[in-house]
Design an enzyme around this catalytic site. Structure first.
Site, PDB file in Angstrom:
ATOM      1  CG  ASP A 105      -1.908   1.166   1.254  1.00  0.00           C
ATOM      2  OD1 ASP A 105      -2.318   1.617   0.159  1.00  0.00           O
ATOM      3  OD2 ASP A 105      -2.280   1.639   2.347  1.00  0.00           O
ATOM      4  CB  SER A 106       0.147   4.820  -0.541  1.00  0.00           C
ATOM      5  OG  SER A 106      -1.032   4.889   0.250  1.00  0.00           O
ATOM      6  CE1 TYR A 152       2.004   5.598  -3.773  1.00  0.00           C
ATOM      7  CE2 TYR A 152       0.749   3.638  -4.349  1.00  0.00           C
ATOM      8  CZ  TYR A 152       1.948   4.250  -4.088  1.00  0.00           C
ATOM      9  OH  TYR A 152       3.105   3.519  -4.146  1.00  0.00           O
ATOM     10  N   GLY A 153      -3.709   9.087  -3.923  1.00  0.00           N
ATOM     11  CA  GLY A 153      -4.904   9.663  -4.546  1.00  0.00           C
ATOM     12  C   GLY A 153      -4.622  10.977  -5.255  1.00  0.00           C
ATOM     13  CB  CYS A 200      -3.349   0.522  -2.425  1.00  0.00           C
ATOM     14  SG  CYS A 200      -3.495   2.231  -2.953  1.00  0.00           S
ATOM     15  CB  THR A 209      -5.479   4.913  -4.966  1.00  0.00           C
ATOM     16  OG1 THR A 209      -6.275   5.277  -3.842  1.00  0.00           O
ATOM     17  CG2 THR A 209      -5.289   6.105  -5.871  1.00  0.00           C
ATOM     18  CB  CYS A 235      -9.515   4.705   0.878  1.00  0.00           C
ATOM     19  SG  CYS A 235      -7.831   5.053   1.451  1.00  0.00           S
ATOM     20  CB  THR A 236      -6.829  -0.250   2.310  1.00  0.00           C
ATOM     21  OG1 THR A 236      -5.709   0.514   1.833  1.00  0.00           O
ATOM     22  CG2 THR A 236      -7.334  -1.161   1.204  1.00  0.00           C
TER      23      THR A 236
HETATM   24  N1  DGL Z   1      -4.835   3.108   0.958  1.00  0.00           N
HETATM   25  C1  DGL Z   1      -5.035   3.614  -0.324  1.00  0.00           C
HETATM   26  C2  DGL Z   1      -6.312   3.184  -0.987  1.00  0.00           C
HETATM   27  O1  DGL Z   1      -6.833   2.158  -0.653  1.00  0.00           O
HETATM   28  C3  DGL Z   1      -4.452   4.876  -0.823  1.00  0.00           C
HETATM   29  C4  DGL Z   1      -4.322   6.067   0.065  1.00  0.00           C
HETATM   30  C5  DGL Z   1      -3.520   7.157  -0.610  1.00  0.00           C
HETATM   31  O2  DGL Z   1      -2.293   7.053  -0.577  1.00  0.00           O
HETATM   32  O3  DGL Z   1      -4.112   8.096  -1.156  1.00  0.00           O
HETATM   33  O4  DGL Z   1      -6.793   3.822  -1.876  1.00  0.00           O
END
Ligand code: DGL
Length: 264
Positions: free
Chosen positions: A9-10, A41-42, A73, A75, A183-184
């Site tokens: 994940d990020s 990441y978004g 993740c 995203t 989003c996780t």
């Molecule tokens: N945990 C991530 C997801 O499920 C991304 C969060 C991020 O870095 O924006 O989308």
């Protein structure tokens, strides 16, 4: 002995998925890789997101001889899965926002999806809604601020409830009876979400579904020798992390917490 499961994940959001996988496969070895140098990441450009994730995940999987990769993740999963699968010979599992179960579960037919701005924008997500929830009214909310709040919580800081209340106001005003946590990071704030939204809003995420998918793909591989402790490694991409985060990762069960070295 089978190689570890690589969960990516990020940031710390993927731990909400890892917890479900560990519940299903407690004796496996795990490596949790998080690209906190590029979080959130978004907000990333699509090409940068894809090329960075493919480079990191393929190298980490090579180093630990992973048996399976979970892109924990949403995203990243909306974009990188085809490129990653083209590069890898082991199974790659992605996360999909729980739109389908939400549409089945909702009594009112008014459901919400809260995710990163990237996930909310992507055609991947809109296709899911068209396919599984066309009979529902679907409200989408994008927030990167919530990602930062979940990170802060995991680093040991108190959650800013007035700010959370503010961010979730549009969700409250939409009168949804089911809210998909797309989003996780967000299941890590589930208690606080319920405090703000009340018990009338059911929160749904994909953690359990991912865990059963992983168990199914690894069926027949056999678990780790239960007499020796399983290995839990956490790798980050920033030069260092806060003491609070490091302590919480150790409390979570990671015996090794260190920076990922792509050249090792
Ligand atoms: N945990 C991530 C997801 O499920 C991304 C969060 C991020 O870095 O924006 O989308």
């Amino acid at each position: 002995m089978q190689g570890p499961i690589l969960v990516f994940d990020s940031g710390i959001g993927g731990l909400s998925v890892l917890s479900e996988i560990r519940r299903t496969l407690p004796a496996r070895d795990y490596c949790y890789l998080f690209d906190n140098a590029r979080l959130p990441y978004g907000e990333l450009q699509e090409e940068d997101l894809v090329s960075g994730c493919v480079a990191l995940v393929t190298e980490a999987a090579r180093q630990i001889k992973a048996s399976l990769v979970v892109i924990a993740c949403n995203t990243a999963s909306t974009l990188v899965l085809p490129a990653l699968r083209a590069e890898m010979t082991i199974p790659v599992v992605g996360v999909v926002p729980a739109i389908k179960p939400a549409a089945q579960f909702s009594q009112s037919g008014i459901i919400g999806l809260i995710a990163t701005p990237g996930t909310v924008r992507r055609s991947y997500t809109h296709d899911l809604v068209a396919k599984f929830a066309s009979h529902c009214q679907v409200h989408m909310f994008g927030s990167s601020e919530l990602v930062v709040m979940a990170e802060a919580k995991m680093a040991g800081q108190p959650v800013n409830m007035p700010l959370l209340d503010d961010i979730l106001r549009p969700v409250r005003e939409a009168h949804v009876d089911v809210l998909v946590l797309g989003c996780t990071h967000f299941p890590l704030l589930a208690e606080e979400f319920t405090e703000v939204l009340g018990d009338g809003v059911t929160l749904l995420d994909s953690g359990k579904a991912i865990a059963s998918r992983v168990a199914h793909l690894l069926e027949g591989q056999g678990e780790h020798d239960s007499l020796s402790p399983n290995s839990m490694k956490a790798w980050y991409t920033t030069p260092s992390i806060s003491n609070g985060l490091s302590a919480n990762l150790q409390a979570y069960g990671f015996g090794e917490v260190c920076r990922f070295d792509p050249n090792s």
